[in-house]
Write a protein that holds these residues in place. Structure first.
Motif, PDB file in Angstrom:
ATOM      1  N   VAL A   9      42.401  39.922  47.036  1.00  0.00           N
ATOM      2  CA  VAL A   9      41.720  40.685  45.995  1.00  0.00           C
ATOM      3  C   VAL A   9      42.576  40.662  44.734  1.00  0.00           C
ATOM      4  O   VAL A   9      43.773  40.363  44.772  1.00  0.00           O
ATOM      5  CB  VAL A   9      41.442  42.157  46.399  1.00  0.00           C
ATOM      6  N   VAL A  10      41.937  41.010  43.630  1.00  0.00           N
ATOM      7  CA  VAL A  10      42.633  41.142  42.353  1.00  0.00           C
ATOM      8  C   VAL A  10      42.166  42.443  41.708  1.00  0.00           C
ATOM      9  O   VAL A  10      41.033  42.869  41.904  1.00  0.00           O
ATOM     10  CB  VAL A  10      42.375  39.911  41.445  1.00  0.00           C
ATOM     11  N   ARG A  11      43.085  43.067  40.968  1.00  0.00           N
ATOM     12  CA  ARG A  11      42.770  44.295  40.228  1.00  0.00           C
ATOM     13  C   ARG A  11      42.804  44.013  38.741  1.00  0.00           C
ATOM     14  O   ARG A  11      43.689  43.305  38.274  1.00  0.00           O
ATOM     15  CB  ARG A  11      43.817  45.369  40.514  1.00  0.00           C
ATOM     16  N   ASP A  12      41.858  44.580  38.024  1.00  0.00           N
ATOM     17  CA  ASP A  12      41.898  44.518  36.567  1.00  0.00           C
ATOM     18  C   ASP A  12      41.292  45.804  36.013  1.00  0.00           C
ATOM     19  O   ASP A  12      40.827  46.650  36.774  1.00  0.00           O
ATOM     20  CB  ASP A  12      41.185  43.272  36.033  1.00  0.00           C
ATOM     21  N   GLU A  13      41.326  45.946  34.693  1.00  0.00           N
ATOM     22  CA  GLU A  13      40.746  47.141  34.090  1.00  0.00           C
ATOM     23  C   GLU A  13      39.231  47.115  34.234  1.00  0.00           C
ATOM     24  O   GLU A  13      38.611  46.071  34.035  1.00  0.00           O
ATOM     25  CB  GLU A  13      41.108  47.242  32.600  1.00  0.00           C
ATOM     26  N   ALA A  14      38.687  48.279  34.549  1.00  0.00           N
ATOM     27  CA  ALA A  14      37.229  48.404  34.603  1.00  0.00           C
ATOM     28  C   ALA A  14      36.727  48.502  33.164  1.00  0.00           C
ATOM     29  O   ALA A  14      37.209  49.342  32.407  1.00  0.00           O
ATOM     30  CB  ALA A  14      36.836  49.642  35.400  1.00  0.00           C
ATOM     31  N   PRO A  15      35.794  47.642  32.771  1.00  0.00           N
ATOM     32  CA  PRO A  15      35.349  47.647  31.371  1.00  0.00           C
ATOM     33  C   PRO A  15      34.788  48.990  30.914  1.00  0.00           C
ATOM     34  O   PRO A  15      34.924  49.348  29.754  1.00  0.00           O
ATOM     35  CB  PRO A  15      34.280  46.562  31.312  1.00  0.00           C
ATOM     36  N   GLU A  16      34.196  49.743  31.843  1.00  0.00           N
ATOM     37  CA  GLU A  16      33.591  51.019  31.469  1.00  0.00           C
ATOM     38  C   GLU A  16      34.612  52.148  31.371  1.00  0.00           C
ATOM     39  O   GLU A  16      34.335  53.199  30.805  1.00  0.00           O
ATOM     40  CB  GLU A  16      32.464  51.397  32.450  1.00  0.00           C
ATOM     41  N   ASP A  17      35.821  51.943  31.913  1.00  0.00           N
ATOM     42  CA  ASP A  17      36.868  52.971  31.877  1.00  0.00           C
ATOM     43  C   ASP A  17      38.217  52.265  31.987  1.00  0.00           C
ATOM     44  O   ASP A  17      38.638  51.884  33.073  1.00  0.00           O
ATOM     45  CB  ASP A  17      36.670  53.959  33.036  1.00  0.00           C
ATOM     46  N   LEU A  18      38.892  52.089  30.864  1.00  0.00           N
ATOM     47  CA  LEU A  18      40.128  51.312  30.839  1.00  0.00           C
ATOM     48  C   LEU A  18      41.259  51.955  31.633  1.00  0.00           C
ATOM     49  O   LEU A  18      42.249  51.309  31.939  1.00  0.00           O
ATOM     50  CB  LEU A  18      40.564  51.062  29.393  1.00  0.00           C
ATOM     51  N   ARG A  19      41.106  53.246  31.986  1.00  0.00           N
ATOM     52  CA  ARG A  19      42.124  53.899  32.821  1.00  0.00           C
ATOM     53  C   ARG A  19      41.940  53.535  34.288  1.00  0.00           C
ATOM     54  O   ARG A  19      42.867  53.621  35.071  1.00  0.00           O
ATOM     55  CB  ARG A  19      42.045  55.429  32.675  1.00  0.00           C
ATOM     56  N   ALA A  20      40.730  53.157  34.651  1.00  0.00           N
ATOM     57  CA  ALA A  20      40.411  52.856  36.054  1.00  0.00           C
ATOM     58  C   ALA A  20      40.658  51.380  36.345  1.00  0.00           C
ATOM     59  O   ALA A  20      40.535  50.530  35.462  1.00  0.00           O
ATOM     60  CB  ALA A  20      38.951  53.199  36.351  1.00  0.00           C
ATOM     61  N   LYS A  21      41.013  51.114  37.580  1.00  0.00           N
ATOM     62  CA  LYS A  21      41.201  49.734  38.023  1.00  0.00           C
ATOM     63  C   LYS A  21      39.986  49.312  38.843  1.00  0.00           C
ATOM     64  O   LYS A  21      39.505  50.053  39.689  1.00  0.00           O
ATOM     65  CB  LYS A  21      42.456  49.609  38.892  1.00  0.00           C
ATOM     66  N   ARG A  22      39.528  48.107  38.564  1.00  0.00           N
ATOM     67  CA  ARG A  22      38.422  47.532  39.323  1.00  0.00           C
ATOM     68  C   ARG A  22      39.008  46.481  40.258  1.00  0.00           C
ATOM     69  O   ARG A  22      39.879  45.710  39.876  1.00  0.00           O
ATOM     70  CB  ARG A  22      37.403  46.907  38.380  1.00  0.00           C
ATOM     71  N   VAL A  23      38.515  46.450  41.476  1.00  0.00           N
ATOM     72  CA  VAL A  23      38.992  45.512  42.488  1.00  0.00           C
ATOM     73  C   VAL A  23      37.883  44.514  42.770  1.00  0.00           C
ATOM     74  O   VAL A  23      36.717  44.901  42.904  1.00  0.00           O
ATOM     75  CB  VAL A  23      39.379  46.251  43.789  1.00  0.00           C
ATOM     76  N   SER A  24      38.248  43.245  42.856  1.00  0.00           N
ATOM     77  CA  SER A  24      37.258  42.223  43.197  1.00  0.00           C
ATOM     78  C   SER A  24      37.899  41.186  44.108  1.00  0.00           C
ATOM     79  O   SER A  24      39.120  41.078  44.195  1.00  0.00           O
ATOM     80  CB  SER A  24      36.691  41.574  41.933  1.00  0.00           C
ATOM     81  N   LEU A  25      37.050  40.452  44.790  1.00  0.00           N
ATOM     82  CA  LEU A  25      37.507  39.402  45.696  1.00  0.00           C
ATOM     83  C   LEU A  25      38.024  38.207  44.912  1.00  0.00           C
ATOM     84  O   LEU A  25      37.483  37.855  43.862  1.00  0.00           O
ATOM     85  CB  LEU A  25      36.356  38.924  46.586  1.00  0.00           C
ATOM     86  N   THR A  26      39.032  37.560  45.452  1.00  0.00           N
ATOM     87  CA  THR A  26      39.454  36.257  44.961  1.00  0.00           C
ATOM     88  C   THR A  26      38.692  35.213  45.765  1.00  0.00           C
ATOM     89  O   THR A  26      37.998  35.539  46.741  1.00  0.00           O
ATOM     90  CB  THR A  26      40.972  36.054  45.171  1.00  0.00           C
ATOM     91  N   ASP A  27      38.835  33.952  45.387  1.00  0.00           N
ATOM     92  CA  ASP A  27      38.207  32.879  46.181  1.00  0.00           C
ATOM     93  C   ASP A  27      38.722  32.920  47.616  1.00  0.00           C
ATOM     94  O   ASP A  27      37.955  32.764  48.565  1.00  0.00           O
ATOM     95  CB  ASP A  27      38.476  31.508  45.563  1.00  0.00           C
ATOM     96  N   LYS A  28      40.035  33.145  47.762  1.00  0.00           N
ATOM     97  CA  LYS A  28      40.630  33.230  49.102  1.00  0.00           C
ATOM     98  C   LYS A  28      40.036  34.405  49.883  1.00  0.00           C
ATOM     99  O   LYS A  28      39.748  34.286  51.077  1.00  0.00           O
ATOM    100  CB  LYS A  28      42.151  33.376  48.982  1.00  0.00           C
ATOM    101  N   GLY A  29      39.824  35.537  49.221  1.00  0.00           N
ATOM    102  CA  GLY A  29      39.224  36.694  49.869  1.00  0.00           C
ATOM    103  C   GLY A  29      37.795  36.418  50.289  1.00  0.00           C
ATOM    104  O   GLY A  29      37.368  36.781  51.391  1.00  0.00           O
ATOM    105  N   ARG A  30      37.057  35.747  49.412  1.00  0.00           N
ATOM    106  CA  ARG A  30      35.669  35.398  49.722  1.00  0.00           C
ATOM    107  C   ARG A  30      35.610  34.472  50.932  1.00  0.00           C
ATOM    108  O   ARG A  30      34.778  34.649  51.823  1.00  0.00           O
ATOM    109  CB  ARG A  30      35.046  34.715  48.495  1.00  0.00           C
ATOM    110  N   LYS A  31      36.516  33.506  50.987  1.00  0.00           N
ATOM    111  CA  LYS A  31      36.547  32.573  52.126  1.00  0.00           C
ATOM    112  C   LYS A  31      36.908  33.303  53.415  1.00  0.00           C
ATOM    113  O   LYS A  31      36.368  33.001  54.485  1.00  0.00           O
ATOM    114  CB  LYS A  31      37.538  31.442  51.849  1.00  0.00           C
ATOM    115  N   THR A  32      37.802  34.282  53.329  1.00  0.00           N
ATOM    116  CA  THR A  32      38.158  35.071  54.516  1.00  0.00           C
ATOM    117  C   THR A  32      36.942  35.844  55.016  1.00  0.00           C
ATOM    118  O   THR A  32      36.661  35.853  56.217  1.00  0.00           O
ATOM    119  CB  THR A  32      39.328  36.025  54.205  1.00  0.00           C
ATOM    120  N   VAL A  33      36.211  36.473  54.109  1.00  0.00           N
ATOM    121  CA  VAL A  33      35.005  37.211  54.494  1.00  0.00           C
ATOM    122  C   VAL A  33      34.012  36.260  55.160  1.00  0.00           C
ATOM    123  O   VAL A  33      33.441  36.579  56.211  1.00  0.00           O
ATOM    124  CB  VAL A  33      34.363  37.923  53.281  1.00  0.00           C
ATOM    125  N   GLU A  34      33.822  35.090  54.585  1.00  0.00           N
ATOM    126  CA  GLU A  34      32.876  34.123  55.151  1.00  0.00           C
ATOM    127  C   GLU A  34      33.310  33.668  56.544  1.00  0.00           C
ATOM    128  O   GLU A  34      32.469  33.505  57.436  1.00  0.00           O
ATOM    129  CB  GLU A  34      32.711  32.934  54.204  1.00  0.00           C
TER     130      GLU A  34
END
Length: 165
Positions: free
Chosen positions: A92-117
């Motif tokens: 996974v990777v964390r970045d700023e949530a566009p709707e709230d710059l104080r909050a962190k948004r988490v999303s899958l990386t390609d490696k994470g997506r492949k693990t889920v699959e």
């Protein structure tokens, strides 16, 4: 003087059911731990990965830590620890949530997506293995009962009693 009635020491059905549920959840965890370990993750990490995968299927670019906690019913510090480990593993990777710059948004990386699959490719078989002792009708009944119990517990958390259905 009449003989005193012997007090029943047998647990109430509700106590027996709760004990069985707790024991079963413990056993389920013990069965699932080695299964998820085959993929290099824990059951908790699977919960985060699966929720991020579902979020992608819903068209979302990721979830805030608080949203993950709400979906998983765990507290923010626990979510942070799980996400930290997944991030170190490159899933996974964390970045700023566009709707709230104080909050962190988490999303899958390609490696994470492949693990889920990879997990999803065999997960149905594991679910069947775990619940295989129950006939399909019994599985449906279990689902119904657990859903009803879940709704009742949500009502208790919200401060209101739920009626039986």
């Amino acid at each position: 003087m009449p003989a005193a009635k012997a007090k029943s020491t047998a647990p109430k059905p509700s106590e027996q059911a709760l004990r069985s549920l707790i024991r079963t959840l413990g056993l389920l965890d013990k069965v699932m731990q080695p299964y998820f370990a085959r993929f290099g993750i824990s059951g908790s990490q699977w919960g985060v990965l699966r929720n991020l995968h579902r979020a992608e299927q819903e068209g979302l670019a990721g979830l805030r830590l608080s949203e993950l906690g709400d979906r998983l019913l765990i507290r923010p510090p626990s979510v942070t620890g799980i996400v930290d480990r997944l991030e170190r593993a490159g899933l996974v990777v964390r970045d700023e949530a566009p709707e709230d710059l104080r909050a962190k948004r988490v999303s899958l990386t390609d490696k994470g997506r492949k693990t889920v699959e990879k997990v999803l490719a065999v997960h149905g078989g594991q679910v069947e293995r775990v619940l295989g002792c129950l006939k399909p009708g019994e599985q449906e009944r279990l689902h119904h009962l657990l859903s009803r119990l879940g709704l009742h517990l949500e009502a208790l958390l919200a401060g209101r009693e739920s009626g039986g259905a």
